[in-house]
Design an enzyme around this catalytic site. Structure first.
Site, PDB file in Angstrom:
ATOM      1  N   ASP A 144       0.858  -1.187   0.000  1.00  0.00           N
ATOM      2  CA  ASP A 144       0.000   0.000   0.000  1.00  0.00           C
ATOM      3  C   ASP A 144       0.897   1.240   0.000  1.00  0.00           C
ATOM      4  OD1 ASP A 144      -1.618   2.149   0.557  1.00  0.00           O
ATOM      5  OD2 ASP A 144      -2.904   1.037   1.942  1.00  0.00           O
TER       6      ASP A 144
ATOM      7  N   THR B 122       1.694  14.135 -14.802  1.00  0.00           N
ATOM      8  CA  THR B 122       0.474  14.572 -15.470  1.00  0.00           C
ATOM      9  C   THR B 122       0.512  16.008 -15.996  1.00  0.00           C
ATOM     10  OG1 THR B 122      -1.876  15.024 -15.025  1.00  0.00           O
ATOM     11  CG2 THR B 122      -0.404  15.183 -13.161  1.00  0.00           C
TER      12      THR B 122
ATOM     13  N   TYR C  81      -5.204  16.841  -6.870  1.00  0.00           N
ATOM     14  CA  TYR C  81      -4.509  15.778  -7.607  1.00  0.00           C
ATOM     15  C   TYR C  81      -3.241  16.344  -8.263  1.00  0.00           C
ATOM     16  CZ  TYR C  81      -3.521  12.758 -11.642  1.00  0.00           C
ATOM     17  OH  TYR C  81      -2.892  11.987 -12.590  1.00  0.00           O
TER      18      TYR C  81
HETATM   19  N1  LIG Z   1      -5.471   8.277 -16.473  1.00  0.00           N
HETATM   20  C1  LIG Z   1      -5.147   9.457 -16.999  1.00  0.00           C
HETATM   21  O1  LIG Z   1      -5.884  10.036 -17.799  1.00  0.00           O
HETATM   22  C2  LIG Z   1      -3.809  10.077 -16.672  1.00  0.00           C
HETATM   23  C3  LIG Z   1      -3.523  11.355 -17.181  1.00  0.00           C
HETATM   24  C4  LIG Z   1      -2.292  11.934 -16.897  1.00  0.00           C
HETATM   25  C5  LIG Z   1      -1.370  11.244 -16.134  1.00  0.00           C
HETATM   26  N2  LIG Z   1      -1.683  10.017 -15.634  1.00  0.00           N
HETATM   27  C6  LIG Z   1      -0.678   9.342 -14.811  1.00  0.00           C
HETATM   28  O2  LIG Z   1      -0.311   8.138 -15.460  1.00  0.00           O
HETATM   29  C7  LIG Z   1       0.000   7.139 -14.481  1.00  0.00           C
HETATM   30  C8  LIG Z   1      -0.781   5.876 -14.764  1.00  0.00           C
HETATM   31  O3  LIG Z   1      -2.176   6.195 -14.770  1.00  0.00           O
HETATM   32  P1  LIG Z   1      -3.296   5.088 -15.036  1.00  0.00           P
HETATM   33  O4  LIG Z   1      -4.324   5.700 -15.914  1.00  0.00           O
HETATM   34  O5  LIG Z   1      -2.640   3.809 -15.438  1.00  0.00           O
HETATM   35  O6  LIG Z   1      -3.881   4.978 -13.562  1.00  0.00           O
HETATM   36  P2  LIG Z   1      -4.942   3.913 -12.990  1.00  0.00           P
HETATM   37  O7  LIG Z   1      -5.480   3.066 -14.083  1.00  0.00           O
HETATM   38  O8  LIG Z   1      -5.879   4.691 -12.135  1.00  0.00           O
HETATM   39  O9  LIG Z   1      -4.022   2.983 -12.087  1.00  0.00           O
HETATM   40  C9  LIG Z   1      -3.455   3.454 -10.899  1.00  0.00           C
HETATM   41  C10 LIG Z   1      -3.006   2.247 -10.105  1.00  0.00           C
HETATM   42  O10 LIG Z   1      -2.465   2.742  -8.864  1.00  0.00           O
HETATM   43  C11 LIG Z   1      -2.888   1.872  -7.847  1.00  0.00           C
HETATM   44  N3  LIG Z   1      -2.951   2.511  -6.539  1.00  0.00           N
HETATM   45  C12 LIG Z   1      -3.727   3.551  -6.151  1.00  0.00           C
HETATM   46  N4  LIG Z   1      -3.568   3.775  -4.838  1.00  0.00           N
HETATM   47  C13 LIG Z   1      -2.692   2.855  -4.388  1.00  0.00           C
HETATM   48  C14 LIG Z   1      -2.138   2.559  -3.126  1.00  0.00           C
HETATM   49  N5  LIG Z   1      -2.463   3.261  -2.007  1.00  0.00           N
HETATM   50  N6  LIG Z   1      -1.249   1.544  -3.015  1.00  0.00           N
HETATM   51  C15 LIG Z   1      -0.922   0.816  -4.100  1.00  0.00           C
HETATM   52  N7  LIG Z   1      -1.412   1.029  -5.339  1.00  0.00           N
HETATM   53  C16 LIG Z   1      -2.293   2.045  -5.473  1.00  0.00           C
HETATM   54  C17 LIG Z   1      -4.289   1.444  -8.241  1.00  0.00           C
HETATM   55  O11 LIG Z   1      -4.576   0.247  -7.555  1.00  0.00           O
HETATM   56  P3  LIG Z   1      -6.019  -0.456  -7.632  1.00  0.00           P
HETATM   57  O12 LIG Z   1      -6.027  -1.125  -8.990  1.00  0.00           O
HETATM   58  O13 LIG Z   1      -5.991  -1.412  -6.505  1.00  0.00           O
HETATM   59  O14 LIG Z   1      -7.021   0.639  -7.488  1.00  0.00           O
HETATM   60  C18 LIG Z   1      -4.161   1.288  -9.756  1.00  0.00           C
HETATM   61  O15 LIG Z   1      -3.820  -0.026 -10.103  1.00  0.00           O
HETATM   62  C19 LIG Z   1      -0.276   7.781 -13.126  1.00  0.00           C
HETATM   63  O16 LIG Z   1       0.926   8.294 -12.612  1.00  0.00           O
HETATM   64  C20 LIG Z   1      -1.201   8.933 -13.455  1.00  0.00           C
HETATM   65  O17 LIG Z   1      -1.089   9.984 -12.510  1.00  0.00           O
HETATM   66  C21 LIG Z   1      -2.863   9.412 -15.910  1.00  0.00           C
END
Ligand SMILES: NC(=O)c1ccc[n+]([C@@H]2O[C@H](COP(=O)([O-])OP(=O)(O)OC[C@H]3O[C@@H](n4cnc5c(N)ncnc54)[C@H](OP(=O)(O)O)[C@@H]3O)[C@@H](O)[C@H]2O)c1
Length: 303
Positions: free
Chosen positions: A38, A104, A128
Site C-alpha cells: 500500500d 500529469t 490531484y
Molecule cells: N489516467 C489518466 O488520464 C492520466 C492522465 C495523466 C497522467 N496520468 C498518470 O499516469 C499514471 C498511470 O495512470 P493510469 O491511468 O494507469 O492509472 P490507474 O489506471 O488509475 O491505475 C493506478 C493504479 O495505482 C494503484 N494505486 C492507487 N492507490 C494505491 C495505493 N495506495 N497503493 C498501491 N497502489 C495504489 C491502483 O490500484 P487499484 O487497482 O488497486 O485501485 C491502480 O492499479 C499515473 O501516474 C497517473 O497519474 C494518468
C-alpha cells in the site's frame, strides 16, 4: 546492465497492465499491486524495495481519482507525493539504477495558449495536480541529495490516458449505446495517449542514454474532449457497432456547463519535442503516431 531486476508498482492500472503486456516474458520482473504494497504507507514501500532489490522501478501507480482528491488531499499526497520520494531515495543509491515515474498535464494551470514545454512554470489547479507535482519535486530532490549517483530518473508527464481500465473513451462508447444525445466539453484541449505506448516509452528510457529529467510523453496532435468523443464514436460506428447516439448527435458544450469538484486546465497540450529528440536520436524505434491513429486501433480492439 544484463538482465536487470525490475519492479513495477501499479500492476493493475492502465499503464501497469500495459507493462504486463510488454514485459510479461521478462525473466526478472516483480509485479506489485495494492495488496502487495500500500503506497500510502512509506514503510511498506521501503520493505518491498529491500525485499526485491530492484535495479529498475517503473512507478505506474498513483492516486488518480481527480475529483475525490479534493476530499482526501492527504491520502493523495501520501501516494503521489511521498511514495515517489521513497522510491527515488532507494534508486539513487543503486549504481546505474533507473526510476521511471509517470506524472500529469494537471501540474499546469492551462492558461498558456500554446503547448507546454518541460521548462514552463507549474501551477496545479486541484489537489490531484498538487500531489503529482509534489511527487516530481520529491524525486528531483532525492537525486539532488545524492549528487554522485550514477542512477537516473525519468518523470514522464502524460495526459488523457486510455488502456485496459476505466477511461473517457470507454465511457463515451457506453453512453453512445445508452442515449440518443450526448453533451461533451469542447473548450478543454489535450492529447489522448495510449497506455501501451506509454509503457513502451518508459521501457525505452532504460535502453537509452537520455539524461535524467522531466519529459512530456504524448503522441502527436491535439483535440478537445468533444473531438475525442466524436472520433471514437464515429470509429465504432464505422466498425458496425450499434449506437443510439451517432457522432452528429454529440453537442459541444463549454466546461462551465459541466462543473466538477476539481478544476481542470483548459489547455492540457504539451510539446513532445524533447522526448522525440532523446528517443529518436537513440534510434530506439519509438513511433509518434497521431492520436487518431492510436485511438482508432484502440477502439477497434475494445469493441
Ligand atoms: N489516467 C489518466 O488520464 C492520466 C492522465 C495523466 C497522467 N496520468 C498518470 O499516469 C499514471 C498511470 O495512470 P493510469 O491511468 O494507469 O492509472 P490507474 O489506471 O488509475 O491505475 C493506478 C493504479 O495505482 C494503484 N494505486 C492507487 N492507490 C494505491 C495505493 N495506495 N497503493 C498501491 N497502489 C495504489 C491502483 O490500484 P487499484 O487497482 O488497486 O485501485 C491502480 O492499479 C499515473 O501516474 C497517473 O497519474 C494518468
Amino acid at each position: 546492465m544484463e538482465n536487470p531486476s525490475i519492479l513495477v508498482f501499479g500492476k493493475d492500472g492502465q499503464v501497469g497492465k500495459a507493462f504486463q503486456e510488454i514485459l510479461g516474458n521478462h525473466p526478472q520482473v516483480t509485479w506489485i499491486g495494492r495488496s502487495e504494497c500500500d503506497l500510502s504507507h512509506p514503510s511498506q514501500i521501503q520493505e518491498t524495495l529491500e525485499k526485491y532489490q530492484p535495479q529498475i522501478i517503473f512507478n505506474a501507480a498513483a492516486y488518480t481519482a481527480v475529483d475525490q482528491a479534493e476530499k482526501e488531499p492527504e491520502l493523495a499526497h501520501l501516494i503521489n507525493g511521498i511514495a515517489p520520494r521513497v522510491m527515488a531515495d532507494y534508486i539513487s543509491k543503486q549504481s546505474d539504477g533507473f526510476l521511471i515515474h509517470y506524472s500529469t498535464d494537471y501540474v499546469f494551470d492551462g492558461a498558456k495558449s500554446t503547448p507546454y514545454e518541460e521548462t514552463d512554470a507549474t501551477n496545479p489547479l486541484g489537489q490531484y495536480g498538487k500531489s503529482k507535482l509534489a511527487g516530481e519535486l520529491a524525486i528531483e530532490k532525492a537525486f539532488k541529495d545524492h549528487p554522485q549517483t550514477t542512477a537516473k530518473y525519468f518523470i514522464l508527464r502524460t495526459s488523457w490516458v486510455y488502456g485496459d481500465g476505466a477511461n473517457f473513451i470507454k465511457t463515451m462508447l457506453r453512453l453512445a449505446k445508452e442515449r440518443t444525445q450526448l453533451k461533451v466539453i469542447s473548450d478543454q484541449w489535450g492529447v489522448p495517449t495510449s497506455a501501451l505506448w506509454l509503457a513502451q516509452v518508459g521501457y525505452q528510457f532504460t535502453q537509452s542514454k537520455a539524461p535524467s529529467g522531466i519529459y512530456h510523453a504524448i503522441t502527436d496532435g491535439e483535440t478537445s474532449w468533444h473531438g475525442l468523443a466524436t472520433f471514437a464514436i464515429q470509429t465504432a460506428f464505422n466498425c458496425g457497432v450499434h449506437l443510439q447516439a451517432k457522432s452528429q448527435a454529440i453537442t459541444p458544450i463549454p466546461a462551465t456547463d459541466y462543473p466538477l469538484p476539481a478544476p481542470r486546465p483548459y489547455n492540457s497540450r504539451m510539446s513532445n519535442q524533447k522526448l522525440k529528440e532523446v528517443l529518436r536520436g537513440a534510434e530506439l524505434g519509438i513511433d509518434f503516431p497521431s492520436w487518431q491513429n492510436q485511438v482508432e486501433q484502440y477502439v477497434r480492439n475494445i469493441i
